[in-house]
Scaffold this motif. Sequence first.
Motif, PDB file in Angstrom:
ATOM      1  N   ILE A 123      -0.683   8.508   2.221  1.00  9.17           N
ATOM      2  CA  ILE A 123      -0.539   8.071   3.476  1.00  9.17           C
ATOM      3  C   ILE A 123       0.109   6.797   3.063  1.00  9.17           C
ATOM      4  O   ILE A 123       0.833   6.122   3.796  1.00  9.17           O
ATOM      5  N   THR A 124       0.039   5.973   1.930  1.00  4.77           N
ATOM      6  CA  THR A 124       0.873   4.849   1.411  1.00  4.77           C
ATOM      7  C   THR A 124       2.007   4.838   2.309  1.00  4.77           C
ATOM      8  O   THR A 124       2.285   3.560   2.099  1.00  4.77           O
ATOM      9  N   PRO A 125       2.603   5.878   1.742  1.00  2.00           N
ATOM     10  CA  PRO A 125       4.459   6.317   2.378  1.00  2.00           C
ATOM     11  C   PRO A 125       4.422   4.998   3.912  1.00  2.00           C
ATOM     12  O   PRO A 125       5.145   4.170   4.321  1.00  2.00           O
ATOM     13  N   VAL A 126       3.014   5.418   5.043  1.00  2.00           N
ATOM     14  CA  VAL A 126       3.375   4.997   5.919  1.00  2.00           C
ATOM     15  C   VAL A 126       3.089   3.443   6.321  1.00  2.00           C
ATOM     16  O   VAL A 126       3.552   3.399   7.020  1.00  2.00           O
ATOM     17  N   GLY A 127       2.182   3.015   5.940  1.00  2.00           N
ATOM     18  CA  GLY A 127       1.913   1.628   5.010  1.00  2.00           C
ATOM     19  C   GLY A 127       3.483   1.134   4.829  1.00  2.00           C
ATOM     20  O   GLY A 127       3.676   0.288   5.855  1.00  2.00           O
ATOM     21  N   PHE A 182      -0.928   1.001   3.710  1.00  2.00           N
ATOM     22  CA  PHE A 182      -0.205   0.658   2.620  1.00  2.00           C
ATOM     23  C   PHE A 182      -1.409  -0.534   1.472  1.00  2.00           C
ATOM     24  O   PHE A 182      -1.272   1.191   0.370  1.00  2.00           O
ATOM     25  N   SER A 183      -1.395  -1.232   1.339  1.00  2.76           N
ATOM     26  CA  SER A 183      -2.173  -1.517   0.651  1.00  2.76           C
ATOM     27  C   SER A 183      -3.846  -1.514   0.687  1.00  2.76           C
ATOM     28  O   SER A 183      -4.522  -1.382  -0.301  1.00  2.76           O
ATOM     29  N   GLY A 184      -4.570  -1.295   1.221  1.00  7.47           N
ATOM     30  CA  GLY A 184      -5.500  -0.617   1.532  1.00  7.47           C
ATOM     31  C   GLY A 184      -5.991   1.429   0.604  1.00  7.47           C
ATOM     32  O   GLY A 184      -6.940   0.988  -0.135  1.00  7.47           O
ATOM     33  N   SER A 185      -4.713   1.796   1.088  1.00  5.30           N
ATOM     34  CA  SER A 185      -4.344   2.900   0.513  1.00  5.30           C
ATOM     35  C   SER A 185      -4.727   2.837  -1.284  1.00  5.30           C
ATOM     36  O   SER A 185      -5.224   3.476  -1.727  1.00  5.30           O
ATOM     37  N   GLY A 222     -10.135   6.700  -7.576  1.00 13.89           N
ATOM     38  CA  GLY A 222      -9.227   7.609  -8.277  1.00 13.89           C
ATOM     39  C   GLY A 222      -8.489   9.148  -7.138  1.00 13.89           C
ATOM     40  O   GLY A 222      -8.452   9.518  -8.201  1.00 13.89           O
ATOM     41  N   ILE A 223      -9.084   8.426  -5.636  1.00 17.37           N
ATOM     42  CA  ILE A 223      -9.297   9.559  -5.348  1.00 17.37           C
ATOM     43  C   ILE A 223      -7.368   9.761  -4.965  1.00 17.37           C
ATOM     44  O   ILE A 223      -6.599   8.554  -4.227  1.00 17.37           O
ATOM     45  N   THR A 224      -6.256  10.649  -5.893  1.00 15.73           N
ATOM     46  CA  THR A 224      -5.227  10.533  -5.918  1.00 15.73           C
ATOM     47  C   THR A 224      -4.782  11.082  -3.983  1.00 15.73           C
ATOM     48  O   THR A 224      -3.302  10.691  -3.726  1.00 15.73           O
ATOM     49  N   TRP A 225      -5.750  11.811  -3.307  1.00 16.48           N
ATOM     50  CA  TRP A 225      -4.366  11.725  -2.016  1.00 16.48           C
ATOM     51  C   TRP A 225      -4.234  10.907  -0.972  1.00 16.48           C
ATOM     52  O   TRP A 225      -3.353  11.320  -0.035  1.00 16.48           O
ATOM     53  N   LEU A 226      -4.776   9.889  -1.189  1.00 14.99           N
ATOM     54  CA  LEU A 226      -4.770   8.704  -0.695  1.00 14.99           C
ATOM     55  C   LEU A 226      -3.397   8.296  -0.946  1.00 14.99           C
ATOM     56  O   LEU A 226      -2.166   7.280  -0.246  1.00 14.99           O
ATOM     57  N   GLY A 227      -2.340   8.731  -2.346  1.00 14.15           N
ATOM     58  CA  GLY A 227      -0.957   7.999  -2.179  1.00 14.15           C
ATOM     59  C   GLY A 227      -0.386   8.872  -1.252  1.00 14.15           C
ATOM     60  O   GLY A 227       0.875   8.158  -0.931  1.00 14.15           O
ATOM     61  N   PHE A 247      -3.269  -2.251  -7.890  1.00 11.34           N
ATOM     62  CA  PHE A 247      -3.811  -2.620  -7.705  1.00 11.34           C
ATOM     63  C   PHE A 247      -3.369  -3.819  -7.951  1.00 11.34           C
ATOM     64  O   PHE A 247      -3.094  -4.644  -6.370  1.00 11.34           O
ATOM     65  N   GLU A 248      -1.973  -4.526  -8.635  1.00 15.38           N
ATOM     66  CA  GLU A 248      -1.683  -5.851  -8.185  1.00 15.38           C
ATOM     67  C   GLU A 248      -0.443  -5.465  -7.020  1.00 15.38           C
ATOM     68  O   GLU A 248       0.017  -6.400  -6.181  1.00 15.38           O
ATOM     69  N   THR A 249       0.374  -4.332  -7.293  1.00 10.84           N
ATOM     70  CA  THR A 249       1.147  -3.960  -6.410  1.00 10.84           C
ATOM     71  C   THR A 249       0.677  -4.449  -4.677  1.00 10.84           C
ATOM     72  O   THR A 249       0.865  -4.143  -3.728  1.00 10.84           O
ATOM     73  N   ALA A 250      -0.575  -3.631  -4.754  1.00 10.70           N
ATOM     74  CA  ALA A 250      -1.484  -3.874  -3.312  1.00 10.70           C
ATOM     75  C   ALA A 250      -1.557  -5.573  -3.121  1.00 10.70           C
ATOM     76  O   ALA A 250      -1.501  -5.259  -1.820  1.00 10.70           O
ATOM     77  N   VAL A 251      -2.230  -6.433  -4.184  1.00 13.30           N
ATOM     78  CA  VAL A 251      -2.260  -7.441  -3.807  1.00 13.30           C
ATOM     79  C   VAL A 251      -0.642  -8.204  -3.195  1.00 13.30           C
ATOM     80  O   VAL A 251      -0.267  -9.227  -2.470  1.00 13.30           O
TER      81      VAL A 251
END
Length: 130
Positions: A103-107, A85-88, A96-101, A41-45
């Motif tokens: 798509i994070t690299p697309v961000g 990135f941050s949204g995912s 805890g929906i891990t599949w969102l991880g 969460f802190e990384t996203a912020v």
Amino acid sequence: MNYISTIRLAAILGALSVAIGAFGAHGLAPVLEKMGRVDTFETAVKYQFYHTLAIFMVGLLQVKFGQSKALNASVYAFLIGIIIFSGSLFILSTTGITWLGAITPVGGVAFIVGWVLLFLGVKPNIKTKA
């Protein structure tokens, strides 16, 4: 996007960054600790805030260099990066929906594209002598 719109977008995203960070630190702390996702969460912020500052910087550059397709596109790339990135990571951290991880690299790629476009959008003002 003109410089006023860009700077206003940065102001809105900056306020959201602070609000989301504060909400995460106070309101969501038990959930984030339970999920083991405080760092995520802190990384996203952090990335949201860093790229909000980048958008603000582009707005200031738009004042100096005027309208540039590359500068305009960099704003959109940074915004897409924040959303993906941050949204995912925000959703991953709280649900805890891990599949969102996945798509994070697309961000992250959108962030990189934004920085490249920023580089391309700032051109020296060369005046030739007649």
